[in-house]
Design a protein around this motif. Structure first.
Motif, PDB file in Angstrom:
ATOM      1  N   ILE A  31       1.436  -1.303  -0.116  1.00  5.81           N
ATOM      2  CA  ILE A  31      -0.522   0.514  -0.368  1.00  5.81           C
ATOM      3  C   ILE A  31       0.375   1.020  -0.172  1.00  5.81           C
ATOM      4  N   MET A  32       0.615   1.964  -0.589  1.00  5.74           N
ATOM      5  CA  MET A  32       1.698   3.269  -0.883  1.00  5.74           C
ATOM      6  C   MET A  32       0.889   4.810  -0.948  1.00  5.74           C
ATOM      7  N   CYS A  33      -0.320   4.795  -0.221  1.00  2.74           N
ATOM      8  CA  CYS A  33      -1.163   6.105  -0.003  1.00  2.74           C
ATOM      9  C   CYS A  33      -2.191   5.696  -0.072  1.00  2.74           C
ATOM     10  N   LEU A  34      -3.174   6.311   1.253  1.00  5.27           N
ATOM     11  CA  LEU A  34      -4.437   6.959   1.524  1.00  5.27           C
ATOM     12  C   LEU A  34      -4.950   8.021   1.825  1.00  5.27           C
ATOM     13  N   ASP A  35      -6.543   7.812   2.014  1.00  5.83           N
ATOM     14  CA  ASP A  35      -7.215   8.514   2.331  1.00  5.83           C
ATOM     15  C   ASP A  35      -8.415   8.179   3.001  1.00  5.83           C
ATOM     16  N   PHE A  36      -8.849   9.388   4.117  1.00  2.61           N
ATOM     17  CA  PHE A  36     -10.230   8.996   5.087  1.00  2.61           C
ATOM     18  C   PHE A  36     -11.164   9.769   4.527  1.00  2.61           C
ATOM     19  N   HIS A  37     -12.231   9.750   4.125  1.00  2.05           N
ATOM     20  CA  HIS A  37     -13.344  10.412   3.354  1.00  2.05           C
ATOM     21  C   HIS A  37     -13.470  11.580   4.963  1.00  2.05           C
ATOM     22  N   ASP A  38     -13.533  12.365   4.329  1.00  2.00           N
ATOM     23  CA  ASP A  38     -14.434  13.665   5.404  1.00  2.00           C
ATOM     24  C   ASP A  38     -15.723  13.615   6.069  1.00  2.00           C
ATOM     25  N   ASP A  39     -16.433  12.941   5.392  1.00  2.00           N
ATOM     26  CA  ASP A  39     -17.821  13.346   5.454  1.00  2.00           C
ATOM     27  C   ASP A  39     -18.145  11.577   6.348  1.00  2.00           C
ATOM     28  N   PRO A  41     -15.956   9.095   8.058  1.00  2.00           N
ATOM     29  CA  PRO A  41     -14.525   8.418   7.973  1.00  2.00           C
ATOM     30  C   PRO A  41     -14.505   6.798   7.817  1.00  2.00           C
ATOM     31  N   TYR A  42     -15.726   6.477   8.120  1.00  2.00           N
ATOM     32  CA  TYR A  42     -15.211   5.102   7.611  1.00  2.00           C
ATOM     33  C   TYR A  42     -14.469   4.574   6.228  1.00  2.00           C
ATOM     34  N   LEU A  43     -14.876   5.430   5.676  1.00  3.12           N
ATOM     35  CA  LEU A  43     -14.515   5.148   3.996  1.00  3.12           C
ATOM     36  C   LEU A  43     -13.024   5.463   3.748  1.00  3.12           C
ATOM     37  N   MET A  44     -12.424   4.402   2.933  1.00  5.30           N
ATOM     38  CA  MET A  44     -10.964   5.081   3.360  1.00  5.30           C
ATOM     39  C   MET A  44     -10.710   4.747   1.528  1.00  5.30           C
ATOM     40  N   ALA A  45     -10.095   5.347   1.152  1.00  4.53           N
ATOM     41  CA  ALA A  45      -9.305   5.101  -0.564  1.00  4.53           C
ATOM     42  C   ALA A  45      -8.304   4.652  -0.251  1.00  4.53           C
ATOM     43  N   VAL A  46      -7.524   4.345  -1.052  1.00  4.85           N
ATOM     44  CA  VAL A  46      -6.280   3.589  -0.266  1.00  4.85           C
ATOM     45  C   VAL A  46      -5.410   2.831  -2.335  1.00  4.85           C
ATOM     46  N   GLY A  47      -4.151   3.307  -2.518  1.00  2.15           N
ATOM     47  CA  GLY A  47      -3.343   3.361  -3.604  1.00  2.15           C
ATOM     48  C   GLY A  47      -2.320   2.342  -3.402  1.00  2.15           C
ATOM     49  N   PHE A  48      -2.146   1.293  -5.080  1.00  2.00           N
ATOM     50  CA  PHE A  48      -1.510   0.313  -4.601  1.00  2.00           C
ATOM     51  C   PHE A  48      -0.127  -0.020  -5.311  1.00  2.00           C
ATOM     52  N   TYR A  49       0.954  -0.939  -4.728  1.00  2.00           N
ATOM     53  CA  TYR A  49       2.442  -0.879  -5.536  1.00  2.00           C
ATOM     54  C   TYR A  49       1.760  -1.469  -7.153  1.00  2.00           C
ATOM     55  N   ASP A  50       0.816  -2.031  -6.891  1.00  2.00           N
ATOM     56  CA  ASP A  50       0.850  -2.747  -8.947  1.00  2.00           C
ATOM     57  C   ASP A  50      -0.521  -1.957  -9.670  1.00  2.00           C
ATOM     58  N   TRP A  84      -9.627  11.456  -1.765  1.00  2.00           N
ATOM     59  CA  TRP A  84     -11.146  12.450  -1.896  1.00  2.00           C
ATOM     60  C   TRP A  84     -11.343  13.481  -2.570  1.00  2.00           C
ATOM     61  N   GLN A  85     -12.917  13.740  -3.475  1.00  2.00           N
ATOM     62  CA  GLN A  85     -12.586  14.845  -3.705  1.00  2.00           C
ATOM     63  C   GLN A  85     -14.400  15.106  -2.993  1.00  2.00           C
ATOM     64  N   LYS A  86     -15.389  15.804  -3.413  1.00  2.00           N
ATOM     65  CA  LYS A  86     -16.676  16.301  -3.309  1.00  2.00           C
ATOM     66  C   LYS A  86     -17.571  14.358  -4.391  1.00  2.00           C
ATOM     67  N   ASN A  87     -18.970  14.819  -3.522  1.00  2.00           N
ATOM     68  CA  ASN A  87     -19.444  13.680  -4.309  1.00  2.00           C
ATOM     69  C   ASN A  87     -19.939  14.559  -5.726  1.00  2.00           C
ATOM     70  N   ASP A  88     -20.432  13.435  -7.338  1.00  2.00           N
ATOM     71  CA  ASP A  88     -20.106  14.103  -7.524  1.00  2.00           C
ATOM     72  C   ASP A  88     -21.912  14.569  -8.279  1.00  2.00           C
ATOM     73  N   MET A  89     -22.561  15.311  -9.328  1.00  2.00           N
ATOM     74  CA  MET A  89     -24.068  15.573  -9.382  1.00  2.00           C
ATOM     75  C   MET A  89     -24.852  15.435  -8.933  1.00  2.00           C
ATOM     76  N   ASP A  90     -24.280  13.109  -9.239  1.00  2.00           N
ATOM     77  CA  ASP A  90     -25.674  12.158  -8.882  1.00  2.00           C
ATOM     78  C   ASP A  90     -25.075  11.830  -7.359  1.00  2.00           C
ATOM     79  N   ASN A  91     -24.075  12.399  -6.702  1.00  2.00           N
ATOM     80  CA  ASN A  91     -24.103  12.238  -5.272  1.00  2.00           C
ATOM     81  C   ASN A  91     -23.696  10.481  -4.886  1.00  2.00           C
ATOM     82  N   ASN A  92     -22.915  10.852  -5.888  1.00  2.00           N
ATOM     83  CA  ASN A  92     -22.051   8.980  -6.033  1.00  2.00           C
ATOM     84  C   ASN A  92     -20.698   9.431  -5.605  1.00  2.00           C
ATOM     85  N   LEU A  93     -20.269   8.501  -4.384  1.00  2.00           N
ATOM     86  CA  LEU A  93     -18.204   9.274  -4.483  1.00  2.00           C
ATOM     87  C   LEU A  93     -17.365   9.268  -5.381  1.00  2.00           C
ATOM     88  N   ASN A  94     -16.589   9.609  -5.435  1.00  2.00           N
ATOM     89  CA  ASN A  94     -15.287  10.526  -5.874  1.00  2.00           C
ATOM     90  C   ASN A  94     -14.121  10.435  -4.847  1.00  2.00           C
TER      91      ASN A  94
END
Length: 340
Positions: A31-39, A41-50, A84-94
């Protein structure tokens, strides 16, 4: 060790018990990097070496809830940062990711699928490689770090392995708004100031930390720290305080409003030789920094009171506080170094 890749781990700690993690998730790739979602906090985006990215939901399982794959546009090189960025127009996670393959990708979670859009492809200017049968091949730039503007939604910066920083817009995929000839070596970190809308900071393996006004091509402040700078971070409580960590295992804390020329504190953090520090982050509430090194150690440090001096109130006056005061404080310093 980037040459000998093994499995990765995602560990979650609480400050109440820093010696043992609360949660342990293992992954096939490092695992190279991660980010907690602001709104959420139980959601986490993760980026991998592969080159894959994933979303973990800490409420449910120890496996990623959603993950990219070769079919769904995964990166071909390690992912260096996810945000993480703000949700898109249709309120999808992004969320967005940047990788050595030169792509900056926006990932949207639509009906339990991660859909990707290439926001920008970096190319190294003026360099084309000779391919088979005389084909001209464009060489890709390697993205190493990025950051989104706090107020202007479309604006973001990308640092590259060649030392350039690109100012980009989410709206134009082929054009850059601006290019900064920032460093002589890879840009290890770039981030916008949390208070001042024009200011960002960058650091590099070329030993320097630089502070910029994004409307001016030359840096406002340059600090040479005598060793490769792995990471730099603004303090969340002050527009003029930042911390940097260097490969000689030192942490440096600056406050421009107290001293524009050198660090208030430089401290050796890791005692073992040849152990490089790679990351630094401020706690959003407490005066605590957290530092990570190459060997997988995480060190928490409390800033001593003289590193978080607050302006004293004059007799009969209250000390002004708030974001406007922080912005004005930094603006005053910049006016001293801007061209008249």
């Amino acid at each position: 060790d980037l040459m000998k890749q093994r499995q990765g781990m995602l560990l979650l700690y609480t400050m109440k018990n820093p010696s043992f993690p609360e949660y342990i998730f293992s992954s096939e790739s490092g695992i190279m990097c991660l980010d907690f979602h602001d709104d959420y906090p139980y959601l986490m985006a993760v980026g991998f070496y592969d080159g894959n990215v994933a979303i973990y939901n800490l409420k449910t399982t120890s496996h990623p809830s959603y993950k990219s794959c070769a079919k769904s546009g995964k990166h071909t090189e390690p992912v260096w940062q996810v945000k993480w960025q703000k949700n898109d127009m249709d309120n999808n996670l992004n969320f967005f990711s940047v990788s050595s393959d030169g792509r900056i990708v926006s990932w949207t979670l639509v009906q339990n699928e991660l859909l990707h859009t290439d926001v920008i492809k970096l190319s190294v200017e003026g360099t084309t490689a000779q391919g088979p049968e005389g084909l001209q091949l464009k060489t890709l730039g390697c993205g190493t770090s990025f950051d989104f503007h706090k107020k202007i939604d479309y604006l973001f910066l990308v640092g590259t392995e060649e030392g350039k920083i690109y100012k980009c817009s989410k709206c134009y995929s082929s054009q850059f708004l601006d290019v900064f000839e920032a460093h002589h070596m890879a840009v290890d970190s770039v981030s916008w100031n949390p208070y001042h809308p024009k200011v960002f900071i960058s650091c590099s393996s070329d030993w320097t930390v630089k502070i910029w006004d994004h409307t001016i091509k030359t840096p406002m402040f340059v600090y040479d720290l005598n060793s490769g700078v792995g990471d730099v971070a603004w303090a969340p409580y002050s527009s003029t305080v930042f911390a940097a960590v260097t490969t000689d295992s030192k942490a440096h804390v600056f406050d421009l409003s107290i001293n524009k020329y050198e660090a208030l504190c430089t401290q050796l953090v890791v005692t073992k030789k040849k152990n490089k520090i790679t990351h630094v982050q401020f706690n959003p509430i407490y005066p605590v920094v957290i530092i990570g090194d190459q060997r997988g150690h995480v060190i928490c440090l409390k800033l001593s009171p003289n590193l978080r001096k607050v302006p004293k109130a004059k007799k009969g006056q209250e000390v002004e506080k708030g974001p406007e005061v922080e912005t004005a404080k930094l603006e005053k310093l910049l006016n001293l170094v801007r061209e008249p």
